[in-house]
Design a protein around this motif. Sequence first.
Motif, short mmCIF file in Angstrom:
data_model
loop_
_atom_site.label_atom_id
_atom_site.label_comp_id
_atom_site.label_asym_id
_atom_site.label_seq_id
_atom_site.Cartn_x
_atom_site.Cartn_y
_atom_site.Cartn_z
N ASP A 43 0.83 -1.20 0.00
CA ASP A 43 0.00 0.00 0.00
C ASP A 43 0.87 1.26 0.00
O ASP A 43 2.00 1.26 0.51
CB ASP A 43 -0.94 0.01 1.21
N ASP A 62 0.56 3.91 1.65
CA ASP A 62 0.76 4.57 2.94
C ASP A 62 1.56 3.70 3.92
O ASP A 62 1.49 3.91 5.13
CB ASP A 62 -0.59 4.99 3.53
N TYR A 112 -2.24 -2.10 13.27
CA TYR A 112 -3.04 -1.34 12.31
C TYR A 112 -3.95 -2.24 11.48
O TYR A 112 -5.14 -2.00 11.35
CB TYR A 112 -2.15 -0.51 11.38
N HIS A 137 2.37 1.58 9.01
CA HIS A 137 1.40 2.38 8.26
C HIS A 137 1.50 3.84 8.70
O HIS A 137 1.72 4.13 9.87
CB HIS A 137 -0.01 1.84 8.55
MN MN Z 1 -3.93 2.57 4.44
#
Ligand code: MN
Length: 310
Positions: free
Chosen positions: A152, A154, A195, A307
């Motif tokens: 991802d 982020d 997360y 994250h």
């Molecule tokens: Mn995310």
Amino acid sequence: RADGHQVPPPVVHYKLNELTSSDSAAAQGERILILTPMSRFYQEYWDNLAKLKYPHELISLGFILPKTKEGSAATTALQEAVAKTQAGPIDSRFASVTILRQDFDPPIISQDEQERHKKENQKLRRESMSRARNSLLFTTLGPATSWVLWLDADIVETPPTLIEDLTKHDKPVIVPNCFQRYFNEDTKQMDVRPYDFNSWRDSDTALDMAAKMGPDEILLEGYSDMATFRALMAYMASGLEDADPHQEVELDGVGGTALLVKADVHRDGAMFPAFPFYHLLETEGFAKMARRLGYTCWGLPDYFVYHYNE
Ligand code: MN
Ligand code: GDP
């Protein structure tokens, strides 16, 4: 040619049975495709890609961005970063870069709905993410790809040895633990917390709930009125300084923040269901599909990626 005949383009043969995905990926010259759905560009994410130790000539990158204002800003920033790296030292350049813009509308997310509607939003959002991931996968997976690393946009902290560390486990599907750094008000210190809750081992409760559901209903993780009692990898981290980051656990569901997949698993047809598949969507549905195809999914509870904290 002088005689006016055109030379037909050569036929390229790829021997898929000789394409390996092994525990010594770099030494075998195995190609890896890093795929990222991206709504925002984070410099830290790019810097970590640039610092990857795995030979960059074996790494291809693929991105899909939504056709929103935010997506356009991210595309501009991404293109600048790509241009800089690809014009830099040869060893730092990636084998190829593909940037796609989504051809379907972004999900509409309303803010203050009741719990049920929030879940409905979650359903639309994850179905939309599935379509984005599938578009990206089906347009970029090549005949020479050995591995796919989903990452991802982020994810702002990853070890430079991420690819070597994950490929060496030689698993069809493997996922590290995704945590987040935050300021702990109680201790007045920086701290870490889980997360991603999509990596889990199933429970009888969740299976019973699924068995009683209608065909369009889905199980979601992290809703108090939908307690699944699944064993979440987020809570399997030992918390010890000297924990072994390479300890493996078998999983039934996986998250996609960082997720390594042998390309053959995707080639066999495992994708991200944009419809309830065994009452699961997106990456959790993918894990189920991989398992139905006969593969196993694994997690590394003590190997961390982080994250972004908004
Ligand atoms: Mn995310
Ligand atoms: P969360 O962290 O699980 O809440 O999900 P995110 O909102 O961070 O989304 C997961 C990944 O998909 C991130 O890399 C986002 O940048 C990206 N993303 C989010 N929404 C969209 C979208 O509508 N289209 C595309 N292509 N990517 C998206």
